[in-house]
Design an enzyme around this catalytic site. Structure first.
Site, PDB file in Angstrom:
ATOM      1  N   MET A   1      -1.395 -41.699 -35.726  1.00  0.00           N
ATOM      2  CA  MET A   1      -2.115 -42.873 -35.262  1.00  0.00           C
ATOM      3  C   MET A   1      -3.546 -42.526 -34.851  1.00  0.00           C
ATOM      4  SD  MET A   1      -2.077 -46.011 -35.029  1.00  0.00           S
ATOM      5  CE  MET A   1      -0.549 -46.908 -34.864  1.00  0.00           C
TER       6      MET A   1
ATOM      7  N   GLU B   1      12.508 -33.107 -15.860  1.00  0.00           N
ATOM      8  CA  GLU B   1      12.695 -34.374 -15.146  1.00  0.00           C
ATOM      9  C   GLU B   1      12.114 -35.566 -15.908  1.00  0.00           C
ATOM     10  OE1 GLU B   1      11.669 -31.562 -13.822  1.00  0.00           O
ATOM     11  OE2 GLU B   1      12.937 -31.089 -12.089  1.00  0.00           O
TER      12      GLU B   1
ATOM     13  N   LYS C   1      15.454 -33.298   3.396  1.00  0.00           N
ATOM     14  CA  LYS C   1      16.653 -32.454   3.297  1.00  0.00           C
ATOM     15  C   LYS C   1      17.531 -32.594   4.545  1.00  0.00           C
ATOM     16  CE  LYS C   1      17.955 -27.911   1.580  1.00  0.00           C
ATOM     17  NZ  LYS C   1      17.481 -26.619   1.064  1.00  0.00           N
TER      18      LYS C   1
ATOM     19  N   PHE D   1       6.711 -25.468   1.138  1.00  0.00           N
ATOM     20  CA  PHE D   1       7.052 -25.112  -0.237  1.00  0.00           C
ATOM     21  C   PHE D   1       7.637 -26.340  -0.965  1.00  0.00           C
ATOM     22  CE2 PHE D   1      10.239 -23.457  -3.324  1.00  0.00           C
ATOM     23  CZ  PHE D   1       9.321 -22.926  -4.215  1.00  0.00           C
ATOM     24  N   GLN D   2       7.095 -26.632  -2.099  1.00  0.00           N
ATOM     25  CA  GLN D   2       7.500 -27.774  -2.936  1.00  0.00           C
ATOM     26  C   GLN D   2       7.395 -29.115  -2.208  1.00  0.00           C
ATOM     27  OE1 GLN D   2      11.276 -26.668  -4.806  1.00  0.00           O
ATOM     28  NE2 GLN D   2      10.106 -25.830  -6.519  1.00  0.00           N
TER      29      GLN D   2
HETATM   30  C1  LIG Z   1       1.533 -38.547 -23.791  1.00  0.00           C
HETATM   31  C2  LIG Z   1       0.593 -39.077 -24.807  1.00  0.00           C
HETATM   32  N1  LIG Z   1      -0.460 -38.341 -25.195  1.00  0.00           N
HETATM   33  C3  LIG Z   1      -1.317 -38.816 -26.125  1.00  0.00           C
HETATM   34  C4  LIG Z   1      -1.138 -40.044 -26.671  1.00  0.00           C
HETATM   35  C5  LIG Z   1      -2.121 -40.598 -27.694  1.00  0.00           C
HETATM   36  N2  LIG Z   1      -1.485 -40.823 -28.988  1.00  0.00           N
HETATM   37  C6  LIG Z   1      -1.034 -42.036 -29.375  1.00  0.00           C
HETATM   38  S1  LIG Z   1      -0.324 -42.014 -30.870  1.00  0.00           S
HETATM   39  C7  LIG Z   1      -0.651 -40.386 -31.061  1.00  0.00           C
HETATM   40  C8  LIG Z   1      -0.248 -39.650 -32.317  1.00  0.00           C
HETATM   41  C9  LIG Z   1       1.215 -39.554 -32.476  1.00  0.00           C
HETATM   42  O1  LIG Z   1       1.501 -38.645 -33.498  1.00  0.00           O
HETATM   43  P1  LIG Z   1       2.974 -38.456 -34.014  1.00  0.00           P
HETATM   44  O2  LIG Z   1       3.894 -38.249 -32.878  1.00  0.00           O
HETATM   45  O3  LIG Z   1       2.979 -37.404 -35.046  1.00  0.00           O
HETATM   46  O4  LIG Z   1       3.323 -39.871 -34.619  1.00  0.00           O
HETATM   47  P2  LIG Z   1       2.626 -40.665 -35.844  1.00  0.00           P
HETATM   48  O5  LIG Z   1       1.502 -41.463 -35.286  1.00  0.00           O
HETATM   49  O6  LIG Z   1       2.158 -39.647 -36.819  1.00  0.00           O
HETATM   50  O7  LIG Z   1       3.714 -41.520 -36.366  1.00  0.00           O
HETATM   51  C10 LIG Z   1      -1.309 -39.872 -29.950  1.00  0.00           C
HETATM   52  C11 LIG Z   1      -1.754 -38.471 -29.804  1.00  0.00           C
HETATM   53  C12 LIG Z   1      -0.028 -40.802 -26.210  1.00  0.00           C
HETATM   54  N3  LIG Z   1       0.207 -42.021 -26.640  1.00  0.00           N
HETATM   55  N4  LIG Z   1       0.820 -40.282 -25.301  1.00  0.00           N
END
Ligand SMILES: Cc1ncc(C[n+]2csc(CCOP(=O)(O)OP(=O)(O)O)c2C)c(N)n1
Length: 583
Positions: A494, A68, A180, A130-131
């Site tokens: 990042m 979803e 429902k 349920f759910q």
């Molecule tokens: C759902 C979620 N979990 C954690 C983060 C924290 N976060 C921001 S950027 C990042 C790294 C992303 O890595 P990647 O997808 O390999 O992209 P890159 O930065 O290497 O281009 C993380 C873990 C986030 N933004 N969203």
């Protein structure tokens, strides 16, 4: 209780019988709202609606996603490229809670989405059935409006309101939770009337002409005015009005990530991107302008940096459709409430035709400095290691800046937003406010349905791709044309960058192993390629773009490349740095 169950069996209608079920009323509402695609996933509490859909299948396209979260991100991508409201179906409980991230994302990025969730029978509400989950309470802070329907007679009006609220004024997500029994209940259907007014809801504040006049007077007396614009220009479909304002006033203008593409990136007055990884000039010169004109943007902290060091010298004019944005983060000198499609032409008629060659020249000087210290190395790197910037740059050339570019979240997102060329509006589809990893692939699916006339390229990191890659199954089954470009730096890039720069190189759980993405794609019947050298880059991008149908291209880029410039957290915009030496 049994009577409710029995209502599912619809008696043979007599000739004059205009009764329909609540489920049919839902689908009639979607037809009346000219919905052309629904992203959804069935389950127990929404089965009557899916049963009715069986007979509407020729008129309503339904895309069965694999989760979803994929449905709502797809609906968001669809909304962002089509300018229409995205529609989602999900069942109760886990189906509905799987929408939560997307709802929060759509709320903060003002994306119009209507989610229809099934709910347990009304008589079971509150019994931990349920759910059963309390979807209304869970989603209240992350929806523009939500409403639970327990009686079918309410369905047409509730959905009419839902579409009106989601798409009007400052757009946002709406959840309609339908028990429902209401889906199964037969009622005398009197047709569907679209909603265009709700007492106590004023989507567009009345424009106060005196404020527009004050704003024009400030602009006309300014020596160094500076425009910063956001997604409001795109959501207000005010691109033309914005361009006319800019070109008459002659003011340099910079964009937030969400505003990218409202005017072509290479417009001579467009001086770059604002924010943490934006361009050098617009960040520094925010603190040198005398009048700051903010249009359809909300002074997000990623744009302002430290607020007590933000544009303190400037008089601030803020044009926004949402009065609650005025003075929220930055104190405004002149608030211009209203839809910028209305306020911009008024302002344009009152501003003097001018140019600011010296002031604009200063932005260009700063850009030259950024080119020498950052951009040239990013776009034309000397070593063998590929950079994300050079990949995006070649892609620009091949697509001539006309592609829909969807990004996930991380370094690749910042690099793409910095370097992608956008000739058209509604082209930069990204999770700006919530920063939702996993957004890219499903949003790209929706984006492709929203505007099939242009190529859709999803640029995604190796980490984020692994969050929602199950949506390759949706591509396999329904065949939207999505080009997937994975920029693989073998890290959660990042976070790694921050650990390197601000946590003394202590790389804590950012080293991420990936599967063979090409084999994974192959498993879903999607062609792919993976490259490691520059010689392969342009041919591989061409192969991806020319491929008939979806294609996955993995490009290995420098493992420890960083994104600069950067406004380090907790610093002012003028304290932006061009390299790690300056931190
Ligand atoms: C759902 C979620 N979990 C954690 C983060 C924290 N976060 C921001 S950027 C990042 C790294 C992303 O890595 P990647 O997808 O390999 O992209 P890159 O930065 O290497 O281009 C993380 C873990 C986030 N933004 N969203």
């Amino acid at each position: 209780m049994e009577t409710l169950e029995l209502q599912a069996k619809k008696p043979a209608p007599s000739k004059k019988d205009t009764s329909i079920s609540g489920s049919e009323a839902v689908l009639e509402a979607l037809l009346a709202e000219q919905v052309d695609v629904i992203f959804g996933y069935p389950g127990g509490a929404i089965m009557p609606i899916y049963d009715a859909l069986y007979d509407y299948n020729d008129r309503l396209k339904h895309i069965l996603v694999r989760h979803e979260q994929g449905a709502i991100h797809a609906a968001q991508g669809y909304a962002r490229t089509s300018g229409k409201t995205g529609v989602v179906f999900a069942t109760s409980g886990p189906g509905a809670t799987n929408l939560v991230t997307g709802l929060a994302d759509a709320m903060i990025d003002s994306t119009p989405v209507v989610c229809i969730t099934g709910q347990v029978f009304a008589h079971l509400l509150g019994t931990d059935a349920f759910q059963e989950t309390d979807v209304i309470n869970i989603t209240t802070p992350i929806t523009k409006w939500n409403y639970q329907v327990t009686d079918a007679t309410e369905i047409p009006a509730a959905l009419a309101k839902a579409f009106y609220i989601a798409g009007s004024g400052r757009p946002g997500p709406v959840v309609i939770d339908i028990t429902k029994n209401a889906q199964m209940q037969l009622f005398q259907y009197a047709g569907y009337s679209k909603c265009n007014h709700i007492r106590s809801y004023r989507p567009k504040p009345i424009v106060r002409r005196e404020f527009v006049e004050q704003a024009a007077a400030l602009i006309n007396s300014a020596k160094k005015p500076f425009v910063i614009w956001g997604q409001g220009v795109i959501l207000g479909r005010a691109e033309k009005e914005f361009k006319a304002f800019l070109e008459k006033s002659g003011i340099p203008a910079a964009w937030t990530i969400m505003g990218a593409g409202a005017i072509p990136t290479d417009h001579p007055q467009s001086v770059g991107m604002l924010g943490m990884h934006g361009n050098y000039g617009p960040n520094v010169l925010t603190n040198e302008c005398d009048v700051l004109i903010a249009i359809g943007m909300r002074f997000d902290d990623r744009v302002t940096g430290r607020l007590d060091k933000y544009a303190k010298q400037a008089k601030v004019i803020h044009l926004d459709i949402d009065p609650s944005e005025i003075d929220k983060n930055v104190k405004t000198t002149v608030p211009v409430w209203g839809d910028c499609k209305e306020t911009l032409p008024l302002l344009t008629s009152l501003v003097e035709k001018k140019t600011y060659p010296e002031w604009l020249g200063l932005f260009n000087e700063y850009m030259e400095k950024e080119k020498t210290k950052v951009i040239n190395d990013e776009l034309n790197p000397k070593g063998d290691v590929m950079t994300m910037g050079e990949v995006v740059n070649i892609l620009n050339r091949l697509t001539e800046g006309n592609a829909i570019v969807v990004t996930d979240v991380g370094q690749h997102q910042m690099v793409t937003c910095r370097y992608a060329q956008f000739n058209k509006s509604n082209s930069n589809i990204t999770s700006g406010g919530l920063g939702t990893m996993g957004y890219g692939l499903p949003a790209a699916i929706g984006a492709a349905y929203g505007d099939p006339s242009r190529p859709t390229v999803a640029i995604i990191g190796d980490g984020g791709f692994q969050m929602t890659l199950q949506e390759l199954g949706t591509i396999m089954q329904f065949k939207p044309n999505v080009k997937i470009l994975i920029l693989n730096n073998q890290f959660l890039g990042m976070v790694r960058q921050w650990q390197q720069l601000f946590h003394g190189n202590r790389y804590s759980f950012v080293d991420i192993t990936s599967p063979d993405f090409v084999q994974v794609a192959k498993g879903f019947g999607i062609a792919g390629n993976s490259i490691k050298t520059r010689e392969e880059l342009e041919p591989a991008l061409k192969q991806m773009l020319d491929h008939d149908g979806s294609f996955l291209l993995e490009v290995f880029v420098g493992k420890e490349n960083n994104v600069f410039p950067m406004v380090p957290q907790g610093r002012g915009v003028a304290e932006i740095v061009l390299s790690s030496d300056e931190i």
